[in-house]
Write a protein that holds these residues in place. Structure first.
Motif, PDB file in Angstrom:
ATOM      1  N   ALA A 141       0.945  -1.209   0.182  1.00  0.00           N
ATOM      2  CA  ALA A 141       0.017  -0.109  -0.148  1.00  0.00           C
ATOM      3  C   ALA A 141       0.836   1.203   0.046  1.00  0.00           C
ATOM      4  CB  ALA A 141      -0.925   0.063   1.359  1.00  0.00           C
ATOM      5  N   GLU A 142       2.141   1.359   0.798  1.00  0.00           N
ATOM      6  CA  GLU A 142       2.809   2.233   0.895  1.00  0.00           C
ATOM      7  C   GLU A 142       3.530   2.306  -0.494  1.00  0.00           C
ATOM      8  OE1 GLU A 142       5.437   1.476   3.984  1.00  0.00           O
ATOM      9  OE2 GLU A 142       3.975   1.793   5.494  1.00  0.00           O
ATOM     10  N   LEU A 143       3.923   1.361  -1.237  1.00  0.00           N
ATOM     11  CA  LEU A 143       4.495   1.509  -2.367  1.00  0.00           C
ATOM     12  C   LEU A 143       3.692   1.849  -3.533  1.00  0.00           C
ATOM     13  CD1 LEU A 143       7.260   0.577  -4.064  1.00  0.00           C
ATOM     14  CD2 LEU A 143       6.235  -1.716  -4.341  1.00  0.00           C
ATOM     15  N   PHE A 144       2.319   1.510  -3.641  1.00  0.00           N
ATOM     16  CA  PHE A 144       1.540   1.860  -4.350  1.00  0.00           C
ATOM     17  C   PHE A 144       1.127   3.409  -4.181  1.00  0.00           C
ATOM     18  CE2 PHE A 144       1.815  -2.468  -5.967  1.00  0.00           C
ATOM     19  CZ  PHE A 144       0.950  -2.655  -6.686  1.00  0.00           C
ATOM     20  N   ALA A 145       1.085   3.663  -3.379  1.00  0.00           N
ATOM     21  CA  ALA A 145       0.670   5.375  -2.963  1.00  0.00           C
ATOM     22  C   ALA A 145       1.563   6.238  -3.827  1.00  0.00           C
ATOM     23  CB  ALA A 145       0.787   5.489  -1.293  1.00  0.00           C
ATOM     24  N   GLN A 146       2.785   5.656  -3.991  1.00  0.00           N
ATOM     25  CA  GLN A 146       3.669   6.578  -4.941  1.00  0.00           C
ATOM     26  C   GLN A 146       3.323   6.521  -6.257  1.00  0.00           C
ATOM     27  OE1 GLN A 146       7.492   5.187  -4.286  1.00  0.00           O
ATOM     28  NE2 GLN A 146       7.216   4.958  -1.884  1.00  0.00           N
ATOM     29  N   ASN A 147       2.137   5.654  -6.836  1.00  0.00           N
ATOM     30  CA  ASN A 147       1.675   5.720  -8.063  1.00  0.00           C
ATOM     31  C   ASN A 147       0.273   5.849  -8.165  1.00  0.00           C
ATOM     32  OD1 ASN A 147       0.753   4.503 -10.576  1.00  0.00           O
ATOM     33  ND2 ASN A 147       2.810   3.596 -10.990  1.00  0.00           N
ATOM     34  N   LYS A 148      -0.072   7.030  -8.680  1.00  0.00           N
ATOM     35  CA  LYS A 148      -1.348   7.671  -8.855  1.00  0.00           C
ATOM     36  C   LYS A 148      -2.439   6.935  -9.464  1.00  0.00           C
ATOM     37  CE  LYS A 148       0.209  12.338  -7.835  1.00  0.00           C
ATOM     38  NZ  LYS A 148       0.211  13.716  -8.020  1.00  0.00           N
ATOM     39  N   HIS A 159      -2.968   3.609  -9.143  1.00  0.00           N
ATOM     40  CA  HIS A 159      -3.357   2.345  -8.662  1.00  0.00           C
ATOM     41  C   HIS A 159      -4.649   2.660  -8.121  1.00  0.00           C
ATOM     42  CE1 HIS A 159      -2.505   4.413  -4.848  1.00  0.00           C
ATOM     43  NE2 HIS A 159      -2.978   3.332  -4.391  1.00  0.00           N
ATOM     44  N   SER A 160      -5.393   1.461  -7.857  1.00  0.00           N
ATOM     45  CA  SER A 160      -6.650   1.565  -6.877  1.00  0.00           C
ATOM     46  C   SER A 160      -6.283   1.137  -5.396  1.00  0.00           C
ATOM     47  CB  SER A 160      -7.682   0.856  -7.680  1.00  0.00           C
ATOM     48  OG  SER A 160      -7.594  -0.581  -7.497  1.00  0.00           O
ATOM     49  N   ASP A 161      -6.994   1.631  -4.576  1.00  0.00           N
ATOM     50  CA  ASP A 161      -7.078   1.307  -3.215  1.00  0.00           C
ATOM     51  C   ASP A 161      -6.860  -0.234  -2.962  1.00  0.00           C
ATOM     52  OD1 ASP A 161      -6.747   3.914  -2.491  1.00  0.00           O
ATOM     53  OD2 ASP A 161      -8.613   4.200  -1.856  1.00  0.00           O
ATOM     54  N   ALA A 162      -7.685  -0.711  -4.074  1.00  0.00           N
ATOM     55  CA  ALA A 162      -7.818  -2.250  -3.642  1.00  0.00           C
ATOM     56  C   ALA A 162      -6.536  -2.928  -4.364  1.00  0.00           C
ATOM     57  CB  ALA A 162      -9.357  -3.014  -4.272  1.00  0.00           C
ATOM     58  N   ALA A 163      -5.781  -2.545  -5.039  1.00  0.00           N
ATOM     59  CA  ALA A 163      -4.953  -3.140  -5.780  1.00  0.00           C
ATOM     60  C   ALA A 163      -3.815  -4.016  -5.107  1.00  0.00           C
ATOM     61  CB  ALA A 163      -3.974  -2.072  -6.721  1.00  0.00           C
ATOM     62  N   PRO A 164      -3.225  -3.547  -3.703  1.00  0.00           N
ATOM     63  CA  PRO A 164      -2.292  -4.291  -2.950  1.00  0.00           C
ATOM     64  C   PRO A 164      -3.396  -5.400  -2.188  1.00  0.00           C
ATOM     65  CG  PRO A 164      -2.286  -1.953  -2.488  1.00  0.00           C
ATOM     66  CD  PRO A 164      -3.280  -2.036  -3.359  1.00  0.00           C
ATOM     67  N   VAL A 165      -4.596  -5.250  -1.923  1.00  0.00           N
ATOM     68  CA  VAL A 165      -5.044  -6.283  -1.417  1.00  0.00           C
ATOM     69  C   VAL A 165      -5.411  -7.547  -2.325  1.00  0.00           C
ATOM     70  CG1 VAL A 165      -7.359  -7.201  -0.183  1.00  0.00           C
ATOM     71  CG2 VAL A 165      -6.477  -5.178   0.140  1.00  0.00           C
ATOM     72  N   LEU A 190      -3.583  -8.089  -4.928  1.00  0.00           N
ATOM     73  CA  LEU A 190      -2.194  -8.527  -5.322  1.00  0.00           C
ATOM     74  C   LEU A 190      -1.694  -9.649  -4.360  1.00  0.00           C
ATOM     75  CD1 LEU A 190       0.643  -8.496  -7.219  1.00  0.00           C
ATOM     76  CD2 LEU A 190       1.127  -6.441  -5.980  1.00  0.00           C
ATOM     77  N   VAL A 191      -1.605  -9.081  -3.063  1.00  0.00           N
ATOM     78  CA  VAL A 191      -1.153 -10.105  -2.095  1.00  0.00           C
ATOM     79  C   VAL A 191      -2.164 -11.459  -1.964  1.00  0.00           C
ATOM     80  CG1 VAL A 191      -0.882 -10.222   0.462  1.00  0.00           C
ATOM     81  CG2 VAL A 191      -0.363  -8.140  -0.640  1.00  0.00           C
ATOM     82  N   ASP A 192      -3.292 -11.225  -2.154  1.00  0.00           N
ATOM     83  CA  ASP A 192      -4.112 -12.483  -2.130  1.00  0.00           C
ATOM     84  C   ASP A 192      -3.898 -13.447  -3.132  1.00  0.00           C
ATOM     85  OD1 ASP A 192      -5.844 -11.495  -0.071  1.00  0.00           O
ATOM     86  OD2 ASP A 192      -7.224 -10.832  -1.315  1.00  0.00           O
ATOM     87  N   ARG A 193      -3.431 -13.018  -4.469  1.00  0.00           N
ATOM     88  CA  ARG A 193      -2.836 -13.741  -5.513  1.00  0.00           C
ATOM     89  C   ARG A 193      -1.436 -14.287  -5.066  1.00  0.00           C
ATOM     90  NH1 ARG A 193      -4.615 -12.839 -10.895  1.00  0.00           N
ATOM     91  NH2 ARG A 193      -3.292 -14.562 -11.092  1.00  0.00           N
ATOM     92  N   LEU A 194      -0.722 -13.562  -4.454  1.00  0.00           N
ATOM     93  CA  LEU A 194       0.662 -14.004  -3.997  1.00  0.00           C
ATOM     94  C   LEU A 194       0.747 -15.126  -3.165  1.00  0.00           C
ATOM     95  CD1 LEU A 194       2.542 -10.522  -4.332  1.00  0.00           C
ATOM     96  CD2 LEU A 194       2.983 -12.331  -5.901  1.00  0.00           C
ATOM     97  N   SER A 195      -0.301 -15.043  -2.205  1.00  0.00           N
ATOM     98  CA  SER A 195      -0.262 -16.021  -0.991  1.00  0.00           C
ATOM     99  C   SER A 195      -1.193 -17.041  -1.369  1.00  0.00           C
ATOM    100  CB  SER A 195      -0.809 -15.116   0.202  1.00  0.00           C
ATOM    101  OG  SER A 195      -2.150 -14.799  -0.328  1.00  0.00           O
ATOM    102  N   GLN A 253       1.763  -8.527 -15.942  1.00  0.00           N
ATOM    103  CA  GLN A 253       0.696  -8.166 -16.564  1.00  0.00           C
ATOM    104  C   GLN A 253      -0.393  -7.587 -15.651  1.00  0.00           C
ATOM    105  OE1 GLN A 253      -1.319 -11.856 -18.056  1.00  0.00           O
ATOM    106  NE2 GLN A 253      -2.570 -10.917 -19.383  1.00  0.00           N
ATOM    107  N   LEU A 254      -0.458  -8.063 -14.566  1.00  0.00           N
ATOM    108  CA  LEU A 254      -1.287  -7.465 -13.300  1.00  0.00           C
ATOM    109  C   LEU A 254      -1.063  -6.008 -13.046  1.00  0.00           C
ATOM    110  CD1 LEU A 254      -3.539  -8.533 -11.816  1.00  0.00           C
ATOM    111  CD2 LEU A 254      -2.076  -8.878  -9.665  1.00  0.00           C
ATOM    112  N   MET A 255       0.545  -5.609 -13.331  1.00  0.00           N
ATOM    113  CA  MET A 255       0.961  -4.262 -12.970  1.00  0.00           C
ATOM    114  C   MET A 255       0.811  -3.587 -14.188  1.00  0.00           C
ATOM    115  SD  MET A 255       2.150  -4.233  -9.622  1.00  0.00           S
ATOM    116  CE  MET A 255       0.642  -5.038  -9.236  1.00  0.00           C
ATOM    117  N   GLY A 256       0.161  -4.118 -15.199  1.00  0.00           N
ATOM    118  CA  GLY A 256       0.273  -3.177 -16.510  1.00  0.00           C
ATOM    119  C   GLY A 256      -0.536  -1.956 -16.553  1.00  0.00           C
ATOM    120  N   SER A 257      -1.585  -1.788 -15.554  1.00  0.00           N
ATOM    121  CA  SER A 257      -2.248  -0.693 -15.725  1.00  0.00           C
ATOM    122  C   SER A 257      -1.728   0.509 -14.884  1.00  0.00           C
ATOM    123  CB  SER A 257      -3.659  -0.907 -15.446  1.00  0.00           C
ATOM    124  OG  SER A 257      -3.779  -1.367 -14.011  1.00  0.00           O
ATOM    125  N   TYR A 258      -0.634   0.114 -14.113  1.00  0.00           N
ATOM    126  CA  TYR A 258      -0.046   0.675 -13.015  1.00  0.00           C
ATOM    127  C   TYR A 258       1.545   1.456 -13.600  1.00  0.00           C
ATOM    128  CZ  TYR A 258      -3.505  -1.585 -10.513  1.00  0.00           C
ATOM    129  OH  TYR A 258      -4.565  -2.054  -9.840  1.00  0.00           O
TER     130      TYR A 258
END
Length: 457
Positions: free
Chosen positions: A25-32, A34-40, A42-47, A58-63
């Motif tokens: 969330a801190e990392l994505f906050a530097q990129n305008k 993103h959506s607030d749900a993006a970190p959630v 992403l972590v769900d997929r990674l875990s 590909q998931l990061m493509g829009s960011y």
């Protein structure tokens, strides 16, 4: 990163989901973008099963695509939350980043690869554990990949383009993390060129004996408690060939004690030349008494301890002092053990080829400036410290040796003697002269002691 780059098949998985969400969330906050749900998401997929680097990109493509992918990987790795792996029916290779210094180059090296001079392998079930002196990550490789690493260790290295896809993925993954480097380079890992002056053993010792880049237990773990008793607080004095009772030297002790600590520190020098009139037994006795005698003993539930003039990590007082008398008035030439409790010298060895070589080594270590009148050889009883400390035992002993050298300097200055620490000594030769076991007790430092030339005037 091209579409068909082998590194895109690496699998990323995370642990500690909540911590990962906060970090991203801190990392994505530097990129305008993103959506607030993006970190959630992403972590769900990674875990849950993980993502390949290609899927993450590909998931990061829009960011911000690749640059954000790179930042995500290094951020998770820096906080030891990430596992990177490669598979082909079965697990072939795994990397676990564990420090802020972790780097992962998504652009693979387009050349032949060899093992970094900072990489090493240890036995492990089904293959080998792979480590780096940098301490930024550790991993496991299968027997198949281990064979490739053996080939990569050759002078010509290996060409990833000549490998099967799953092998390419493993090799490029290891190269991305710095375990492999371009063949023909100086062996420094990418991103670590500024550390080219480091040698393998020095960097490994530095990273493994400090917090931050080490894994496993470190500190006062008492790992042998209940398995074997600690070594005694005092070493039993060896029988020896003779015992020399050191004389009292009240005038010299008074001289030393009348000086202030600050004046002694200001006057301290490394003196590599000794006077024509040699140091005498009274001066040597006063020096040993003030610097390293046993002042008292205490028994506690944690074991027995001694008290001495200098501080010591953990109160172990594992250091033993051997006195090589080359030209000391009142003391025959030979190697002596200093009995710090009884304040006497035990003759262990009369002059021999090994004995004379101690002074030859000291002369060389002093830059060819001095054959010392007295050479103090400091040895450590290793198990006295390793019984208590894990991961930092030898580092602690070297620090203790440094403290003792500082005390030697101050006492030599207070007694108006010439003192100088040496950077090198022969531990094996000292073992031969003292009859001690290399793995139980060994030399860790040396100190030259003698009369001052100006004192003759």
């Amino acid at each position: 990163m091209t579409k068909h780059s082998p590194i895109q098949y690496c699998i990323l998985q995370v642990k500690a989901k909540e911590q990962c969400r906060v970090l991203l969330a801190e990392l994505f906050a530097q990129n305008k973008k993103h959506s607030d749900a993006a970190p959630v998401k992403l972590v769900d997929r990674l875990s849950s099963g993980g993502l390949t680097i290609a899927e993450l990109t590909q998931l990061m493509g829009s960011y911000d695509s690749e640059s954000l992918t790179h930042n995500v990987i290094e951020a998770l790795g820096a906080h030891a939350l990430l596992e990177i792996s490669a598979e082909s029916n079965a697990r072939l290779c795994t990397l676990v980043p564990r420090s802020r210094g972790f780097r992962f180059a998504l652009k693979p090296l387009d050349e032949r690869l060899t093992i970094s001079r900072f990489t090493f392998l240890l036995p492990a079930a089904g293959g080998a554990k792979i480590e780096t002196c940098h301490g930024t990550a550790s991993g496991w490789v299968s027997a198949e990949i281990l064979q490739l690493l053996i080939e990569a260790a050759s002078r010509s290295g290996i060409d990833p383009a000549e490998l099967h896809q799953h092998e390419q993925t493993c090799i490029t993954m290891l190269a991305a993390a710095g375990f492999l480097v371009a063949a023909g380079s100086d062996g420094a890992s990418p991103g670590y060129e500024e550390h080219a002056s480091w040698e393998f053993h020095d960097l490994l010792f530095h990273t493994r004996t400090r917090l931050g880049r080490t894994e496993g237990s470190i500190g006062a773990t008492y790992r042998f408690l209940g398995k074997e008793p600690p070594d005694p607080a005092l070493k039993a004095p060896p029988t020896g060939l003779a015992v020399v009772s050191l004389p009292a030297a009240p005038a010299l002790l008074t001289l030393a004690r009348e000086q202030s600590l600050l004046s002694i520190i200001e006057a301290r020098r490394s003196i590599r030349a000794h006077g024509a009139i040699p140091i005498n037994l009274h001066e040597l006795s006063a020096f040993l008494f003030l610097a390293c005698r046993v002042k008292g003993l205490q028994s506690t539930p944690a074991g027995d301890f001694s008290f001495r003039p200098y501080p010591n990590g953990g109160g172990s007082y594992e250091l033993e002092v051997y006195v090589a008398s080359g030209n000391c008035s009142g003391l025959a030439r030979g190697l002596y053990y200093y009995d710090a409790l009884g304040h006497n010298l035990v003759l262990l060895s009369q002059p021999s080829a090994d004995f004379e070589s101690l002074f030859v080594d000291a002369h060389a270590s002093s830059g060819g400036m001095c054959y010392p009148q007295v050479l103090l050889c400091v040895a450590s009883r290793f198990r006295r410290v390793s019984w208590k400390y894990a991961g930092m035992s030898y580092a602690t002993q070297l620090k203790n040796a440094g403290v003792l050298l500082g005390t030697f300097y101050n006492v030599a200055t207070a007694l108006q003697l010439a003192g100088c620490a040496l950077g090198l000594g022969n531990s094996e030769r000292l073992n031969a002269l003292t009859g001690t076991d290399f793995y139980l007790e060994g030399g860790v430092t040396e100190f030259m002691l003698g009369s001052r030339a100006w004192a003759e005037n």
